[in-house]
Design an enzyme around this catalytic site. Structure first.
Site, PDB file in Angstrom:
ATOM      1  CB  ALA A  67      -0.909   0.009   1.230  1.00 26.89           C
ATOM      2  CG  ASP A  68       2.825   5.012  -1.335  1.00 27.84           C
ATOM      3  OD1 ASP A  68       3.885   4.696  -0.786  1.00 27.84           O
ATOM      4  OD2 ASP A  68       2.507   6.182  -1.601  1.00 27.84           O
ATOM      5  CB  THR A  69      -1.049   6.698   2.538  1.00 26.71           C
ATOM      6  OG1 THR A  69      -1.618   5.428   2.887  1.00 26.71           O
ATOM      7  CG2 THR A  69      -2.032   7.799   2.892  1.00 26.71           C
TER       8      THR A  69
END
Length: 191
Positions: A69-71
């Protein structure tokens, strides 16, 4: 696939904590080492999606599933990454003061056969107008360090949020509903 090992391609302790909330404990944590520099004119939401996919593909994991994941925090087309120092954190908070912004998280699940399943989740927030005193007091806590946008909603910055539409866990770093849906969809997580 419930017996298939699950690797988390992230160094974020927050993502591990969030996964534990839904009963998911990865077999291994293997942070992906990828260049997170945005491409020229890349939009915040597209950056989050691309980085999640890149991280999921970067980890060597024969016979396993890889969750990545990446925010990314965006104010319009502008991307607010992790502040390099306290002064940049102050600039970010000043920019967020009294206005809406979006938090986008790309989630990617690479299956053992190499197939990739993805979700992109966006949450809209609005901060109250912040005084210089509030900004300085928050920056002094150090809570901004290592946080996209320069704040942690799961900490003291939550008191600045006057509006939130979407997933709270997304803002922390991993949208739990969508992540659970990905894991259920491939049979790894039972209902």
């Amino acid at each position: 696939m419930p017996d298939t090992p699950l690797l988390l391609a992230s160094a974020s302790p927050r993502r591990l904590e969030l996964l534990a909330r839904i009963g998911v404990v990865p077999d291994r944590v293997t942070p992906a080492d990828v260049d997170e520099t945005p491409l020229k004119a890349e939009l915040p939401r597209l950056l989050a999606r691309r980085l999640a996919e890149t991280k999921a593909r970067a980890v060597e994991a024969p016979g396993a599933m890889v969750l990545a994941a990446d925010t990314v925090v965006g104010v319009g087309r502008r991307i607010l990454g992790k502040p390099a120092d306290a002064e940049e954190a102050r600039r970010f908070l000043t920019l967020l003061s009294g206005r809406r912004h979006q938090v986008h998280t790309g989630v990617a699940l690479r299956l053992p056969d190499g197939a990739l399943r993805q979700r992109l989740v966006s949450t809209t927030l609005a901060f109250q107008r912040l005084t210089d005193q509030q900004i300085n007091a928050y920056v002094e806590t150090g809570e901004w360090q290592g946080k996209a946008g320069g704040y942690a909603i799961q900490g003291r910055a939550e008191m600045f949020v006057r509006f939130l539409s979407g997933s709270h866990s997304n803002v922390v770093g991993l949208p739990l509903f969508e992540t659970a849906q990905l894991l259920r969809g491939c049979g790894w997580l039972r209902p």
